[in-house]
Write a protein that holds these residues in place. Structure first.
Motif, mmCIF file in Angstrom:
data_model
loop_
_atom_site.group_PDB
_atom_site.id
_atom_site.type_symbol
_atom_site.label_atom_id
_atom_site.label_comp_id
_atom_site.label_asym_id
_atom_site.label_seq_id
_atom_site.Cartn_x
_atom_site.Cartn_y
_atom_site.Cartn_z
ATOM 1 N N LEU A 66 -33.149 6.230 -46.814
ATOM 2 C CA LEU A 66 -32.887 5.597 -45.529
ATOM 3 C C LEU A 66 -32.328 6.674 -44.620
ATOM 4 O O LEU A 66 -31.366 7.358 -44.978
ATOM 5 C CB LEU A 66 -31.861 4.468 -45.664
ATOM 6 C CG LEU A 66 -31.327 3.893 -44.349
ATOM 7 C CD1 LEU A 66 -32.434 3.171 -43.585
ATOM 8 C CD2 LEU A 66 -30.162 2.953 -44.616
ATOM 9 N N ARG A 67 -32.934 6.859 -43.461
ATOM 10 C CA ARG A 67 -32.438 7.825 -42.485
ATOM 11 C C ARG A 67 -32.139 7.079 -41.194
ATOM 12 O O ARG A 67 -33.019 6.478 -40.620
ATOM 13 C CB ARG A 67 -33.489 8.893 -42.220
ATOM 14 C CG ARG A 67 -32.898 10.259 -42.389
ATOM 15 C CD ARG A 67 -33.884 11.340 -42.167
ATOM 16 N NE ARG A 67 -33.864 12.165 -43.358
ATOM 17 C CZ ARG A 67 -34.476 13.299 -43.472
ATOM 18 N NH1 ARG A 67 -35.210 13.772 -42.498
ATOM 19 N NH2 ARG A 67 -34.387 13.988 -44.574
ATOM 20 N N LEU A 68 -30.913 7.123 -40.767
ATOM 21 C CA LEU A 68 -30.492 6.540 -39.509
ATOM 22 C C LEU A 68 -30.536 7.655 -38.472
ATOM 23 O O LEU A 68 -29.825 8.648 -38.607
ATOM 24 C CB LEU A 68 -29.071 5.976 -39.635
ATOM 25 C CG LEU A 68 -28.463 5.382 -38.382
ATOM 26 C CD1 LEU A 68 -29.247 4.158 -37.929
ATOM 27 C CD2 LEU A 68 -27.013 5.016 -38.639
ATOM 28 N N VAL A 69 -31.368 7.511 -37.460
ATOM 29 C CA VAL A 69 -31.528 8.534 -36.434
ATOM 30 C C VAL A 69 -30.760 8.089 -35.197
ATOM 31 O O VAL A 69 -31.000 7.012 -34.667
ATOM 32 C CB VAL A 69 -33.025 8.756 -36.094
ATOM 33 C CG1 VAL A 69 -33.179 9.839 -35.043
ATOM 34 C CG2 VAL A 69 -33.799 9.099 -37.364
ATOM 35 N N VAL A 70 -29.815 8.922 -34.762
ATOM 36 C CA VAL A 70 -28.935 8.580 -33.647
ATOM 37 C C VAL A 70 -29.044 9.641 -32.561
ATOM 38 O O VAL A 70 -28.883 10.831 -32.846
ATOM 39 C CB VAL A 70 -27.468 8.484 -34.132
ATOM 40 C CG1 VAL A 70 -26.523 8.199 -32.977
ATOM 41 C CG2 VAL A 70 -27.334 7.425 -35.212
ATOM 42 N N GLU A 71 -29.302 9.214 -31.336
ATOM 43 C CA GLU A 71 -29.317 10.135 -30.201
ATOM 44 C C GLU A 71 -27.876 10.374 -29.754
ATOM 45 O O GLU A 71 -27.118 9.423 -29.567
ATOM 46 C CB GLU A 71 -30.113 9.541 -29.040
ATOM 47 C CG GLU A 71 -30.118 10.409 -27.810
ATOM 48 C CD GLU A 71 -30.817 9.765 -26.628
ATOM 49 O OE1 GLU A 71 -30.782 10.361 -25.541
ATOM 50 O OE2 GLU A 71 -31.376 8.665 -26.772
ATOM 51 N N ALA A 72 -27.512 11.640 -29.598
ATOM 52 C CA ALA A 72 -26.165 11.990 -29.153
ATOM 53 C C ALA A 72 -26.275 12.931 -27.966
ATOM 54 O O ALA A 72 -26.763 14.057 -28.109
ATOM 55 C CB ALA A 72 -25.379 12.647 -30.278
ATOM 56 N N ALA A 73 -25.820 12.490 -26.807
ATOM 57 C CA ALA A 73 -25.859 13.330 -25.610
ATOM 58 C C ALA A 73 -25.058 14.607 -25.828
ATOM 59 O O ALA A 73 -25.480 15.690 -25.442
ATOM 60 C CB ALA A 73 -25.342 12.559 -24.401
#
Length: 150
Positions: free
Chosen positions: A13-20
């Motif tokens: 499981l890979r949780l992909v999170v955008e971080a400014a």
């Protein structure tokens, strides 16, 4: 299922999170929380990703009543967005203090739950609300099929 159609196997499981603020998010999750860096990639236009190893992954699917109950137990009021990330740690109090010092905002301090874990709630970098939880010794089997967060 028929033999010619084997059951698909999910390997990760890979949780992909955008971080400014990519650097701050990486520093928080890798350096403060302690998730080891597994890989890092760059691409055109300053594209960057760092993949951090978070150990075993689970996907908890909670109905609205369960989500409200977890918020009530951990925080005392409704605060969680639709998605919240939970990390099991060895010492919830020390980890919570370390994460607050690294820039997280404490929503609720470590609190003993009915399912016998010690859970804190934090607003963390990358606009994530996280739970840090510690399974209390000898009590992990309180609710079969339950990983300790919810």
């Amino acid at each position: 299922m028929a033999a010619e159609h084997p059951v698909p196997v999910v390997r990760q499981l890979r949780l992909v999170v955008e971080a400014a603020d990519h650097e701050a998010a990486v520093a928080f999750y890798r350096d403060a929380l302690g998730l080891p860096e597994e890989a890092a990639f760059t691409g055109d236009g300053d594209a960057r990703v760092v993949i951090l190893d978070a150990g075993r992954a689970t996907l908890e699917i909670a109905n609205p009543a369960q989500k409200r109950m977890i918020d009530e137990v951990e925080v005392g009021r409704q605060v969680a967005p639709r998605i919240r990330v939970a990390f099991e740690v060895d010492d919830a109090r020390a980890t919570t203090a370390r994460l607050v010092a690294a820039g997280a905002s404490e929503i609720a301090p470590p609190t003993r739950t009915p399912w016998q874990s010690l859970n804190s709630r934090l607003d963390a970098p990358a606009d994530l609300q996280i739970t840090v939880f510690e399974e209390l010794a000898g009590t992990a089997a309180v609710d079969p099929g339950h990983d300790g967060d919810v």
